[in-house]
Design an enzyme around this catalytic site. Structure first.
Site, PDB file in Angstrom:
ATOM      1  N   ARG A  50     -18.314 -19.916  12.700  1.00  0.00           N
ATOM      2  CA  ARG A  50     -17.257 -20.904  12.532  1.00  0.00           C
ATOM      3  C   ARG A  50     -17.204 -21.355  11.077  1.00  0.00           C
ATOM      4  O   ARG A  50     -18.189 -21.809  10.513  1.00  0.00           O
ATOM      5  CB  ARG A  50     -17.457 -22.097  13.460  1.00  0.00           C
ATOM      6  N   ASP A  52     -15.751 -23.871   8.125  1.00  0.00           N
ATOM      7  CA  ASP A  52     -15.392 -25.280   8.064  1.00  0.00           C
ATOM      8  C   ASP A  52     -13.967 -25.467   7.558  1.00  0.00           C
ATOM      9  O   ASP A  52     -13.309 -24.525   7.111  1.00  0.00           O
ATOM     10  CB  ASP A  52     -16.366 -26.034   7.151  1.00  0.00           C
ATOM     11  N   ARG A 197     -22.514 -23.382   0.600  1.00  0.00           N
ATOM     12  CA  ARG A 197     -22.010 -24.418  -0.303  1.00  0.00           C
ATOM     13  C   ARG A 197     -23.143 -25.235  -0.907  1.00  0.00           C
ATOM     14  O   ARG A 197     -23.079 -25.656  -2.071  1.00  0.00           O
ATOM     15  CB  ARG A 197     -21.020 -25.317   0.445  1.00  0.00           C
TER      16      ARG A 197
END
Length: 251
Positions: A50, A52, A197
């Site tokens: 998934r 974001d 990230r």
């Protein structure tokens, strides 16, 4: 019933991530709706992972089950599905697979890129992160080398995630200059939530704040999210490839 894999790509700018949300539009929602219109039955898709809000995917595999006779022609099916999907979501391949095949659990490798640019460019809006100062790329690549191999990456994981382990095996981690942009490439067998990230933010701290490349070892060994760098904005991140042992890599 036949199980199918779909190879999809999307710009994540308009969506609150891949996964269906109660009060927000997601990529999975749009894909499910389009499939239901074509197949005239409820369809539940399962994705390889998934992404974001705001994150893009150059390749994401999903699986769904349908009666094989409802999809007699793959090319016509893909054409119809693409016609129903928004312009920022595309399906590229339809692959019949074994009934037990699973888009998430069977993936053996995933790759991401993070894009950074330094001059204002309207064509990179929401597609790359603009920063002012050029970091020390050599130092960041020296630090990235310490990410390779099998180890605990809990320091880069979003807090309170429900995973059975923080152990990942990173196979590639490097910064490259590409068409005037700085792009971070990372490949691993699996990724934790927000991991890429946070890694990019930590490496930029080394490249911009005069930290030593070896300082990333202390961050990893701490297993504490508070010791790692700030997570960089989502819009520079791309899921670029997902590998399965039974799917030939598309050209």
């Amino acid at each position: 019933m036949q199980r199918f894999f779909l190879d999809i790509a999307y710009s994540g700018t308009a969506y609150h991530g891949w996964q269906i949300q109660d009060n927000a539009v997601s990529v999975q929602q749009k894909l499910n709706e389009a499939l239901q219109k074509i197949l005239r039955r409820d369809i539940e898709t399962i994705g390889a992972g998934r992404t974001d809000t705001g994150v893009h995917a150059k390749q994401l595999y999903v699986h769904f089950d349908a009666t094989g006779t409802l999809i007699p022609d793959a090319d016509r099916f893909l054409h119809s599905l693409n016609a129903l999907l928004p312009s920022d979501i595309a399906v590229r391949r339809l692959l019949p697979v074994a009934t037990e095949a699973h888009a998430r659990f069977d993936a053996t490798q995933r790759s991401y890129e993070y894009h950074i640019h330094f001059n204002k460019d309207p064509f990179l809006l929401h597609k790359s992160w603009q920063i002012r100062e050029i970091p020390d790329v050599e130092k960041m690549n020296l630090a990235a080398h310490y990410l390779l191999g099998k180890q605990d990456f809990g320091c880069f994981s979003k807090s309170n995630t429900q995973v059975f382990t923080n152990i990942c095996t990173v196979k590639r981690a490097e910064w490259l200059w590409q068409d005037g942009k700085l792009v971070f490439h990372i490949t691993a067998d699996r990724f934790l939530r927000n991991m890429v990230r946070a890694i990019v933010g930590t490496l930029l701290d080394i490249g911009l704040k005069q930290k030593t490349p070896e300082s990333i070892l202390d961050v990893i060994q701490s297993k504490s999210r508070s010791q790692a760098g700030t997570s960089v904005p989502a819009h520079g991140l791309y899921l670029t490839e997902v590998i399965y042992p039974y799917i030939t890599i598309s050209s």
